[in-house]
Design an enzyme around this catalytic site. Structure first.
Site, PDB file in Angstrom:
ATOM      1  NE  ARG A  23      -2.800  -0.985   3.502  1.00  0.00           N
ATOM      2  CZ  ARG A  23      -2.759  -2.137   4.149  1.00  0.00           C
ATOM      3  NH1 ARG A  23      -3.057  -3.263   3.507  1.00  0.00           N
ATOM      4  NH2 ARG A  23      -2.444  -2.191   5.418  1.00  0.00           N
ATOM      5  CB  CYS A  44      -6.472 -16.595  17.150  1.00  0.00           C
ATOM      6  SG  CYS A  44      -4.964 -15.624  17.079  1.00  0.00           S
ATOM      7  CB  THR A 275      17.735  -7.500  12.975  1.00  0.00           C
ATOM      8  OG1 THR A 275      18.414  -7.302  11.728  1.00  0.00           O
ATOM      9  CG2 THR A 275      16.394  -8.157  12.727  1.00  0.00           C
ATOM     10  CB  ILE A 280      17.815  -8.328   8.438  1.00  0.00           C
ATOM     11  CG1 ILE A 280      18.800  -8.749   7.342  1.00  0.00           C
ATOM     12  CG2 ILE A 280      16.883  -9.472   8.804  1.00  0.00           C
ATOM     13  CD1 ILE A 280      19.650  -9.962   7.690  1.00  0.00           C
ATOM     14  N   GLY A 284       6.915 -10.018  15.152  1.00  0.00           N
ATOM     15  CA  GLY A 284       6.076 -11.124  15.635  1.00  0.00           C
ATOM     16  C   GLY A 284       6.663 -11.911  16.785  1.00  0.00           C
ATOM     17  CE1 TYR A 429     -26.508   2.431  33.194  1.00  0.00           C
ATOM     18  CE2 TYR A 429     -27.167   4.743  33.286  1.00  0.00           C
ATOM     19  CZ  TYR A 429     -27.361   3.419  33.667  1.00  0.00           C
ATOM     20  OH  TYR A 429     -28.384   3.091  34.494  1.00  0.00           O
TER      21      TYR A 429
HETATM   22  P1  FAD Z   1       3.108 -17.036  12.930  1.00  0.00           P
HETATM   23  O1  FAD Z   1       1.731 -16.542  12.799  1.00  0.00           O
HETATM   24  O2  FAD Z   1       3.331 -18.262  13.731  1.00  0.00           O
HETATM   25  O3  FAD Z   1       3.693 -17.260  11.481  1.00  0.00           O
HETATM   26  C1  FAD Z   1       4.995 -17.710  11.279  1.00  0.00           C
HETATM   27  C2  FAD Z   1       5.063 -18.449   9.963  1.00  0.00           C
HETATM   28  O4  FAD Z   1       6.410 -18.550   9.578  1.00  0.00           O
HETATM   29  C3  FAD Z   1       4.534 -19.875  10.037  1.00  0.00           C
HETATM   30  O5  FAD Z   1       3.560 -20.098   9.064  1.00  0.00           O
HETATM   31  C4  FAD Z   1       5.764 -20.739   9.795  1.00  0.00           C
HETATM   32  O6  FAD Z   1       5.464 -21.901   9.077  1.00  0.00           O
HETATM   33  C5  FAD Z   1       6.634 -19.805   8.981  1.00  0.00           C
HETATM   34  N1  FAD Z   1       8.067 -20.093   9.067  1.00  0.00           N
HETATM   35  C6  FAD Z   1       8.818 -20.234  10.180  1.00  0.00           C
HETATM   36  N2  FAD Z   1      10.106 -20.452   9.875  1.00  0.00           N
HETATM   37  C7  FAD Z   1      10.174 -20.457   8.522  1.00  0.00           C
HETATM   38  C8  FAD Z   1      11.240 -20.647   7.599  1.00  0.00           C
HETATM   39  N3  FAD Z   1      12.467 -20.870   8.015  1.00  0.00           N
HETATM   40  N4  FAD Z   1      10.945 -20.595   6.289  1.00  0.00           N
HETATM   41  C9  FAD Z   1       9.687 -20.371   5.860  1.00  0.00           C
HETATM   42  N5  FAD Z   1       8.652 -20.187   6.687  1.00  0.00           N
HETATM   43  C10 FAD Z   1       8.885 -20.228   8.002  1.00  0.00           C
HETATM   44  N6  FAD Z   1      -2.858 -14.603  19.843  1.00  0.00           N
HETATM   45  C11 FAD Z   1      -3.790 -13.728  20.252  1.00  0.00           C
HETATM   46  O7  FAD Z   1      -3.490 -12.536  20.338  1.00  0.00           O
HETATM   47  N7  FAD Z   1      -5.052 -14.127  20.562  1.00  0.00           N
HETATM   48  C12 FAD Z   1      -5.441 -15.423  20.467  1.00  0.00           C
HETATM   49  O8  FAD Z   1      -6.599 -15.769  20.725  1.00  0.00           O
HETATM   50  C13 FAD Z   1      -4.482 -16.372  20.059  1.00  0.00           C
HETATM   51  N8  FAD Z   1      -4.802 -17.670  19.977  1.00  0.00           N
HETATM   52  C14 FAD Z   1      -3.871 -18.561  19.515  1.00  0.00           C
HETATM   53  C15 FAD Z   1      -4.224 -19.897  19.420  1.00  0.00           C
HETATM   54  C16 FAD Z   1      -3.314 -20.820  18.955  1.00  0.00           C
HETATM   55  C17 FAD Z   1      -3.687 -22.257  18.873  1.00  0.00           C
HETATM   56  C18 FAD Z   1      -2.020 -20.387  18.557  1.00  0.00           C
HETATM   57  C19 FAD Z   1      -1.034 -21.381  18.026  1.00  0.00           C
HETATM   58  C20 FAD Z   1      -1.651 -19.069  18.668  1.00  0.00           C
HETATM   59  C21 FAD Z   1      -2.579 -18.140  19.158  1.00  0.00           C
HETATM   60  N9  FAD Z   1      -2.245 -16.797  19.300  1.00  0.00           N
HETATM   61  C22 FAD Z   1      -3.177 -15.908  19.738  1.00  0.00           C
HETATM   62  C23 FAD Z   1      -0.885 -16.320  18.992  1.00  0.00           C
HETATM   63  C24 FAD Z   1      -0.805 -15.731  17.604  1.00  0.00           C
HETATM   64  O9  FAD Z   1      -1.336 -16.626  16.690  1.00  0.00           O
HETATM   65  C25 FAD Z   1       0.650 -15.425  17.286  1.00  0.00           C
HETATM   66  O10 FAD Z   1       1.129 -14.518  18.232  1.00  0.00           O
HETATM   67  C26 FAD Z   1       0.824 -14.826  15.908  1.00  0.00           C
HETATM   68  O11 FAD Z   1       0.333 -15.678  14.922  1.00  0.00           O
HETATM   69  C27 FAD Z   1       2.315 -14.562  15.655  1.00  0.00           C
HETATM   70  O12 FAD Z   1       2.507 -14.125  14.356  1.00  0.00           O
HETATM   71  P2  FAD Z   1       3.884 -14.351  13.622  1.00  0.00           P
HETATM   72  O13 FAD Z   1       3.723 -13.786  12.258  1.00  0.00           O
HETATM   73  O14 FAD Z   1       4.991 -13.896  14.452  1.00  0.00           O
HETATM   74  O15 FAD Z   1       4.060 -15.921  13.536  1.00  0.00           O
END
Ligand code: FAD
Length: 550
Positions: A23, A44, A275, A280, A284, A429
């Site tokens: 965007r 989630c 970083t 880089i 998350g 309220y």
């Molecule tokens: P992720 O969403 O985990 O994405 C990381 C991605 O990177 C993954 O798809 C992985 O396969 C990929 N990856 C990793 N290493 C590599 C590599 N070397 N090469 C290529 N790809 C790679 N948070 C809330 O705030 N509220 C909630 O209700 C909540 N419920 C949750 C329920 C569950 C079951 C889970 C598992 C998590 C929940 N969370 C919740 C946490 C939330 O999902 C995470 O904090 C959020 O998704 C983090 O985002 P991210 O992009 O850092 O990582």
């Protein structure tokens, strides 16, 4: 010249960064790599897919490869694992998991959003059929298949944190008898023990077998089922095990590339998500973030911060001056009809961080006006700095209206608001939604009263050691149903008439059921010159403390 921006990880943080960058920069070439089958899926929602609340798996897919391509001109490579970063050459090594081939990809800017990995201790039995973690859609598919054929009766959830309890709820929903095994003496570690005790009570009432202060050791196959061994030398027979022991940042790639890693194992970034290598960025679950309340670096694996960080990284890459403000740990979970939420620091978190000059108020109001049918209690704990009244944190447990109270307080914390601001904040309220003095206003007023010296507070932890007279101002029938040991009963309704019966010459600690009558009594007695403190939250808080073994 067209910039090449490569993103590792295509879910919350990575997908947000990609879409926001497009965007802002139509010219950039953006490529997203994810080793999984899906990008931008709703982790989630996974527990609710197991529980059949979400029945169609496609509902979990927020955006597809095609949508990224057609709407945003972003190239998505799923089933592509990034295995190494060569910072000098500005390349990443990518393995196509379908074909088994490898190639190098050049970048001008790299964004790391690899998330976190479930903690799997190095013990026997974790690879047995029937033992699962919950992180991806395929994980939940496997759990669903396992539940269905043959039908299963019992489950053990190892870990009583957010994901553990969400899984417990959804397995109960599927008709299983669920045991939650938690090595700490409380569920939900971010909460203070007396608040967590309320959650534990509710779980037990809902039929969950809760085993606190009992750690998991190993698992073995036994007679077609599984046996979970605990550190109390107990064995629990079960049909499936969910491991929900928390997560650790996926920092391996970054570490191998020589990027700075913090004390908590997450990638170190600055306020612009950069970083230690300025080309880089990282966002998350994989990074360490600054907790703005306690002023320390922490790991906070939550979707909201991951999304915001993705956006900040994109803006920084596009040359904007946006900065990430840090986190305060605002989180919520639903557990079998109970909602529990928190924002800012807990009391134990403050103590751990060496903060001592804080005040605490407890209150237990209805979630809306008492005269309107159906009000249910909110148990609310507010923490504030005694020096300036700044709000430090809050936790709430109840059936209704929890989210909005914690969200209001979270907003206040973010704006560096004080308890005086909270007392004054103007909220909507009508009787079915709240109260003319909303619980958050009341929490602010109580804390402000304490700071002004209008309502000195007694410390619950001193009960049993104090020489003060404990004055219970509830009605005699309430007193008869239970009271603090050694307490004198003098109901508020009789206090003015029987003022000569009030014990003199010693400090008075006054309490009622939830704090309001005690406050009225305190104000009356203080204006008569007596030395009076209030036991915040009254007998309801005491019951929660006792339940927590405090
Ligand atoms: P992720 O969403 O985990 O994405 C990381 C991605 O990177 C993954 O798809 C992985 O396969 C990929 N990856 C990793 N290493 C590599 C590599 N070397 N090469 C290529 N790809 C790679 N948070 C809330 O705030 N509220 C909630 O209700 C909540 N419920 C949750 C329920 C569950 C079951 C889970 C598992 C998590 C929940 N969370 C919740 C946490 C939330 O999902 C995470 O904090 C959020 O998704 C983090 O985002 P991210 O992009 O850092 O990582």
């Amino acid at each position: 010249m067209t910039r090449r921006v490569l993103i590792v990880g295509g879910v919350a943080g990575g997908a947000s960064a990609a879409a926001r960058l497009r965007r802002l920069d139509e010219a950039a070439e953006i490529v997203l790599f994810d080793r999984g089958l899906h990008v931008s899926f709703a982790n989630c929602g996974l527990p609710y897919y197991v529980g059949n609340v979400i029945v169609d798996e496609r509902r979990l897919l927020v955006a597809s490869r095609e949508l990224f391509r057609d709407r945003f001109n972003i190239d998505v490579c799923t089933e592509h694992e990034v295995t190494a970063i060569d910072r000098a050459a500005q390349t990443i090594r990518v393995k196509d998991l379908r074909k088994g081939t490898e190639r190098d990809e050049l970048y001008d800017v790299l964004v790391l959003a690899p998330g976190a990995a479930p903690i799997r201790p190095d013990v026997r039995g974790l690879d047995l059929p029937g033992v699962f973690v919950v992180r991806t859609i395929p994980d939940t598919r496997r759990i669903r298949a396992w539940l269905e054929e043959p039908p299963r009766r019992e489950a053990v959830v190892v870990g009583g944190g957010f994901i553990g309890l969400e899984m417990a709820e959804n397995l109960v929903r599927r008709g299983l008898e669920v045991t939650v095994l938690e090595k700490l003496p409380q569920v939900m570690p971010p909460f203070d023990p007396e608040m967590a005790a309320e959650i534990a009570r509710h779980l037990r009432q809902a039929g969950v077998r809760l085993r606190l202060a009992e750690g998991f050791r190993w698992i073995e196959a036994h007679g077609g089922r599984l046996a979970v061994h605990t550190d109390r030398d107990a064995t629990i027979g079960t049909d499936l095990v969910i491991l929900a022991l928390g997560v650790r940042p996926e920092a391996t790639l970054a570490e191998a590339a020589g990027l700075a890693i913090g004390a908590r194992g997450g990638i170190v970034v600055d306020e612009r998500m950069r970083t230690s290598d300025p080309r880089i960025y990282a966002v998350g679950d994989a990074i360490e973030v600054r907790d703005v309340v306690i002023g320390q670096e922490i790991i906070l694996p939550l979707a909201g911060p991951a999304n915001r960080q993705g956006r900040v990284a994109a803006e920084a890459i596009a040359g904007r001056a946006t900065r990430f403000r840090g986190v305060q740990g605002t989180a919520i979970v639903g557990v079998l009809g109970l909602t529990v939420a928190t924002t800012g620091a807990s009391e134990k978190g403050l103590r751990r961080a060496g903060v001592t000059d804080y005040g605490v108020v407890y209150l237990h109001p209805g979630h809306h006006a008492g005269y309107y049918p159906g009000a249910t209690p909110i148990h609310l704990k507010l923490l504030y700095s005694r020096e300036e009244g700044r709000i430090l944190g809050a936790q709430a447990v109840g059936q209704e209206g929890i989210d909005k109270r914690i969200d209001v307080i979270a907003t206040m914390i973010q704006m560096r608001g004080t308890v005086h601001d909270l007392a004054e904040v103007e909220l909507c309220y009508a009787p079915q939604f709240g109260a003319a003095k909303d619980p958050v206003n009341v929490a602010g007023m109580m804390a402000a009263n304490a700071l002004r010296g209008d309502m000195p507070l007694a410390d619950w932890s001193e009960i049993g050691r104090t020489s003060a007279v404990l004055l219970d101002v509830r009605e005699p029938d309430e007193f008869a149903r239970g009271h603090l040991e050694g307490a004198v009963n003098l109901p508020l309704s009789e206090l003015r008439r029987r003022i000569q019966d009030v014990p003199r010459g010693r400090e008075l600690w006054v309490y009622c059921a939830a704090g309001q009558r005690a406050y009225y009594a305190q104000r009356l007695l203080m204006q008569l010159g007596l030395d009076v403190k209030n036991l915040s939250g009254g007998f309801t808080t005491y019951a929660m403390m006792r339940e927590a073994g405090l």
